[in-house]
Enzyme design. Structure first.
Site, short mmCIF file in Angstrom:
data_model
loop_
_atom_site.label_atom_id
_atom_site.label_comp_id
_atom_site.label_asym_id
_atom_site.label_seq_id
_atom_site.Cartn_x
_atom_site.Cartn_y
_atom_site.Cartn_z
N HIS A 263 0.83 -1.21 0.00
CA HIS A 263 0.00 0.00 0.00
C HIS A 263 0.86 1.26 0.00
O HIS A 263 0.41 2.32 -0.42
CB HIS A 263 -1.03 -0.01 1.14
CG HIS A 263 -0.51 0.38 2.49
ND1 HIS A 263 -0.18 -0.53 3.47
CD2 HIS A 263 -0.28 1.59 3.04
CE1 HIS A 263 0.24 0.12 4.55
NE2 HIS A 263 0.18 1.40 4.32
N SER B 132 4.30 2.12 8.28
CA SER B 132 4.01 1.03 7.34
C SER B 132 5.22 0.62 6.53
O SER B 132 6.01 1.46 6.10
CB SER B 132 2.91 1.43 6.36
OG SER B 132 1.66 1.22 6.94
N GLY B 133 5.33 -0.68 6.32
CA GLY B 133 6.42 -1.22 5.53
C GLY B 133 7.66 -1.51 6.37
O GLY B 133 8.56 -2.20 5.92
N ASP C 185 0.02 -7.58 1.58
CA ASP C 185 0.46 -6.17 1.56
C ASP C 185 2.00 -6.04 1.58
O ASP C 185 2.57 -5.53 2.53
CB ASP C 185 -0.16 -5.45 2.77
CG ASP C 185 0.06 -3.95 2.73
OD1 ASP C 185 0.47 -3.42 1.69
OD2 ASP C 185 -0.16 -3.30 3.79
#
Ligand code: ARG
Length: 280
Positions: free
Chosen positions: A85, A236-237, A139
């Site tokens: 994402h 995120s990530g 994701d």
């Protein structure tokens, strides 16, 4: 508006603006602990976790914090994992190859004042074509760097059956994300200690809804049962590490650090399986 949409909106704007938007829209969520990467975290040096990297585009996110908009993790000298994402159209405004200043920043603790470490251009991005933006299954994305990182930057990944996945075990999440749930992005790298939680907790918390659906095969549930310590927007990530090995990538959740809403991570063993990677 669902939290997921809100996150995307936050990420899709310059961070100064994002803070205001996030604060305005935060009214519907329960307050989180004020001292709450990462929520409830502590400062760390990039040199102590050299595999933690920042994804950056100054063109799109502004230059104040070196354009940071997501985290990532080095798993090879030229290979970085991040969340799918993070490289999606809603965040980048188009395909990643059209973001001409997309970079990976490694070895820099402070994104506001630091000039140290490396800013590496991206040679290639691969976004999991099976990523489902509704459930959030799959994701993850792979970034190939134009130049290798310094030796020793990569972290080992925990394969299926690795004891690092054991429920109840301690784990650490790293990032430059929101430290309060109100859009206060960190200038400096932080970490928070969490626990691997039973899948049942996340299955109960996220049975299927606008924010996503917990899938135990491809996702990992982590945080604190009573809330408080968690990843948050902007993380995120980034990596979730247990016993010195990578077990998760920050992916999603409802709010940050709320009791009853643990953090959801991409299960790294599912990435290994999907990509057909053998343990290095
Ligand atoms: N989706 C968020 C991001 O883009 C990460 C949210 C993680 N949330 C959580 N409560 N652990 O940065």
């Amino acid at each position: 508006m669902s939290m997921r949409r809100r996150l995307v909106r936050v990420l899709a704007r310059p961070l100064v603006l994002a803070a205001a938007v996030s604060a305005l829209s935060a009214g519907s969520t329960a307050p989180v602990a004020a001292d709450s990467v990462v929520i409830g975290g502590f400062p760390v040096e990039a040199s102590d976790s050299p595999w933690t990297v920042a994804l950056s585009s100054r063109d799109r996110f502004g230059g104040t914090r070196a354009g940071q908009f997501c985290g990532g993790v080095a798993v090879g000298h030229s290979t970085v994992l991040t969340a799918a994402h993070c490289l999606g159209k809603e965040v980048l405004g188009g395909p990643p190859e059209r973001v001409s200043d997309l970079r990976v920043i490694a070895g820099r603790t402070n994104l506001l004042s630091g000039r140290d470490g490396l800013e590496v251009a991206v040679r290639e991005t691969w976004v999991n074509p099976a990523y489902d933006g509704v459930s959030n299954v799959g994701d993850f994305a792979v970034i190939t760097l134009a130049q290798p990182l310094p030796a020793g930057s990569a972290i080992a990944m925990a394969a299926d059956g690795d004891p690092a996945y054991a429920v109840g075990g301690g784990a650490t999440v790293y990032g430059w994300g929101d430290t309060s749930g109100a859009g206060e992005y960190s200038n400096s790298l932080r970490a928070a200690r969490v626990r691997v939680l039973p899948d049942a907790l996340c299955e109960d918390a996220y049975p299927g809804g606008a924010d996503g659906t917990y899938d135990a095969r491809s996702m990992l549930c982590a945080g604190e049962v009573q809330g408080g310590r968690d990843a948050c927007q902007g993380d995120s990530g980034g990596p979730l590490v247990a016993q010195g090995r990578l077990i998760g990538l920050v992916s999603w959740g409802i709010g940050c650090g709320r009791a009853g809403n643990p953090g959801v991570y991409v299960r790294v063993s599912d990435i290994i399986r999907t990509l057909g990677w053998t343990r290095g």
